[in-house]
Structure formats: C-alpha cells, structure tokens
Write an enzyme that holds these catalytic residues in place. Structure first.
Site, PDB file in Angstrom:
ATOM      1  N   ASP A   7      -2.911  -1.208   0.713  1.00 37.66           N
ATOM      2  CA  ASP A   7      -2.091  -0.571   1.265  1.00 37.66           C
ATOM      3  C   ASP A   7      -1.755  -0.938   2.658  1.00 37.66           C
ATOM      4  OD1 ASP A   7      -0.165   1.621   1.432  1.00 37.66           O
ATOM      5  OD2 ASP A   7      -1.829   3.040   2.175  1.00 37.66           O
ATOM      6  N   GLU A  68       1.331  -3.147  -1.878  1.00 37.45           N
ATOM      7  CA  GLU A  68       2.574  -2.049  -2.034  1.00 37.45           C
ATOM      8  C   GLU A  68       3.730  -2.974  -1.387  1.00 37.45           C
ATOM      9  OE1 GLU A  68       2.178   1.935  -0.731  1.00 37.45           O
ATOM     10  OE2 GLU A  68       3.810   1.555   0.595  1.00 37.45           O
ATOM     11  N   ASP A 141      -4.891   6.132   3.101  1.00 37.30           N
ATOM     12  CA  ASP A 141      -4.649   4.859   2.862  1.00 37.30           C
ATOM     13  C   ASP A 141      -5.591   4.007   1.781  1.00 37.30           C
ATOM     14  OD1 ASP A 141      -2.657   4.383   5.533  1.00 37.30           O
ATOM     15  OD2 ASP A 141      -4.303   5.661   5.752  1.00 37.30           O
TER      16      ASP A 141
END
Lengths: 185, 185
Positions: A7, A68, A141
């Site tokens: 992430d 991501e 996260d």
C-alpha cells in the site's frame, strides 16, 4: 502462491505477505510498515522506501508483488507521494523479474468485504478474520497491504482464465488470418 | 557546476548535461533521451528508465540532478507516468548522495526565455543559442532537459543566497532565544 502486497506511501508504506490459493484458508507470513521522515527530501525518502521493500523481498521471496493502483482524483500532494512510492515498489519487483499486479482500492475492498465502498474498519475486520489474526493489523496501511495480497490471490484465477481466453482468441484470429491469406485471391 | 537535467517521462525521458556557472557561457556535455516501449508493463519500463539514468550518471558524474517538478493538473495517465519516471530519477540521484533540485515547467521557461508561458519552439531556440549549438536538440524532451539544467545553474546563486539568509535568520533567532532564556525571569 506467495504475494507481497504494497500500500504505497512516502510517510507510511504498508507491506504484507500472504500465502495461499483461492478457495483455501490463507496464511499471513508477515506485515509491517516502511516509514520515512515527513520532513526529509523526496530523494532520500525514496531511497528509504527502496531499502525497506528490498528487505521484504529478500526476507519473504514472494512470487508476485501486488501494488495499489494510484489515481490522481485525490489531493495533489498525496497522489504524487503515492505515485512515487508505488514506482519504487514496482521498480524493486521488476528488477528481480517478479510480476507486478495493480489493483484499485475499490477492487481490493470489494474482494475482501463484498463492497467496493467499504471503510477502513470493515477492511481491517475482514483481513483479521480471513487471516485468522487475533487483532486487526495496525496502522490501516498494514491492513490494506494484506488486503491487496488477498485480493490478488483471489482474483488471480479469474485473471488467468481471462488472459487465457484472450490469448486463445488471438491465436484463433491469427490462424483464421493465416488461412484466408493462404487462399488464392 | 555540472548538472544533469531530467525531463521525466516513461516513453521519452529527456536527459541533458550542462556545465558552467551563472554569468559565464555554458557548455553542453551531452544530451539524449531514455526511451521505453509504450506497450510494455510499467515495472520493466521503470527498470529501463533506471538503467538509462544510471548510465548518464556514470558517464557524466554530475554534481546535482535537476528534475522537472510534476503537477497533477494535466492528463491523469500522463501525470502518473511522469511522476513514476521522476521518482526513479530522484531515487538514482539520492542513492549516490547527489542533491536533487526540482523546478516547475514555468520556472524553466522563464529562466531560459524570460517568459513562463513560452512554447516548446522558443525554449528550443534559446537552448540552442545559450549552449551555442548548431541546431535545436530533438526531440523536445531533450531540449527541455537541457533547459532544466540551465535553469538550475542560473537560479542556484539566488537559491544559495536565499538559503544563507534563512540559515542566518534562524541562527540569530536561536541566539536571541538562548539569550532571553539565559536571563532570570
């Protein structure tokens, strides 16, 4: 299949390793956050992210890195940091010849909670349940990185089938083209 | 002062090396473009950019790398590629301990043409004149990379004076604070 989920972020870059196959219980191998100081220059921060990602790749030797997919619809400054950190993650993976898969935040949310608009708490709760953890990974996260890895493992069979279908279709078109060219005009 | 200018992009990443100091004629040492195939995956493309930038750093050993500051006001897809390529350039520089300077497109245009809204042709013409070249460097990305390096060399004295003034001011404040704390209350 062992996947490192990333992430991306300059201040907190979530990382999580999940092993398993679709349809079977998944196992978390590791989770954490690569941090760089918010008051440092971007160059040294990117070096910090690179060092952190390399350590995770060395330690867990994943087969694939799921990152991501960054959109620029959010705050300009945040997006730039996210894009830069994700570039470093993709670079580290590709340098080792590892495939990189990108998933959008809504794909990830939909995969683990059933809704593309789920909130952080819901994602954290489902990650905890799916990986049979005693508590949600923190910060968010870290949980998001695990969710990315889970999303990839679950979507991979469908994506592979899709790729196979596309390849099959291309092959048939090529054969048809070749056959039509072979005919006398 | 020897500066590598980088006009970041995934398909064409302009690179140019300029040597000189403000107020004296400048010299171009090299100019070129690092290209990666538009149909390749982002990971391998970033590896290609990294390899290209490393070659330029090895060959010309600049003291500083000037990179175009990316804004997200443009097309979303382009901005992401630009942000990713600039992250790789910054990473390569910082990994060697080289300082990275960011300049906005309008700063660069204003530095070399006198107008922040100059077009590509004007920038190319001025780069050609300032570096005493026989023809404008092509493609435009290569000329832009040289313009970035020129911009940095010309702005550096002002930036250094500004940094010195800020440092001086901080020092005086620290001394004043120290003096006031030293006094009995």
């Amino acid at each position: 299949m062992r996947v490192l989920g990333v992430d991306p972020g300059l201040t907190r870059c979530g990382v999580g390793v999940v092993e398993g196959v679709a349809g079977r219980p998944l196992t978390m191998l590791g989770v954490g956050v690569v941090r760089t100081p918010a008051d440092a220059d971007t160059g040294p921060r990117l070096v910090g992210i690179e060092r952190g990602i390399e350590e995770w790749l060395d330690r867990y030797e994943p087969e694939l890195v799921a990152v991501e997919r960054v959109f620029s619809q959010h705050n300009v400054r945040t997006v730039m940091g996210t894009a830069q950190a994700s570039a470093v993650a993709m670079l580290c993976a590709a340098r080792r010849g590892l495939p990189v898969a990108l998933h959008t935040p809504s794909e990830v949310k939909a995969a683990v909670t059933g809704s593309g608009r789920a909130d952080k708490a819901q994602v954290g709760a489902m990650v905890t349940r799916l990986l049979r953890l005693s508590a949600p990974p923190k910060p968010a996260d870290a949980a998001d990185a695990l969710a990315l890895a889970i999303c990839h493992i679950w979507r991979a069979p469908a994506q592979n089938r899709l790729q196979q279908a596309v390849a099959q279709n291309r092959l048939q078109q090529a054969i048809a083209l070749h056959a039509s060219k072979g005919r006398p005009s």
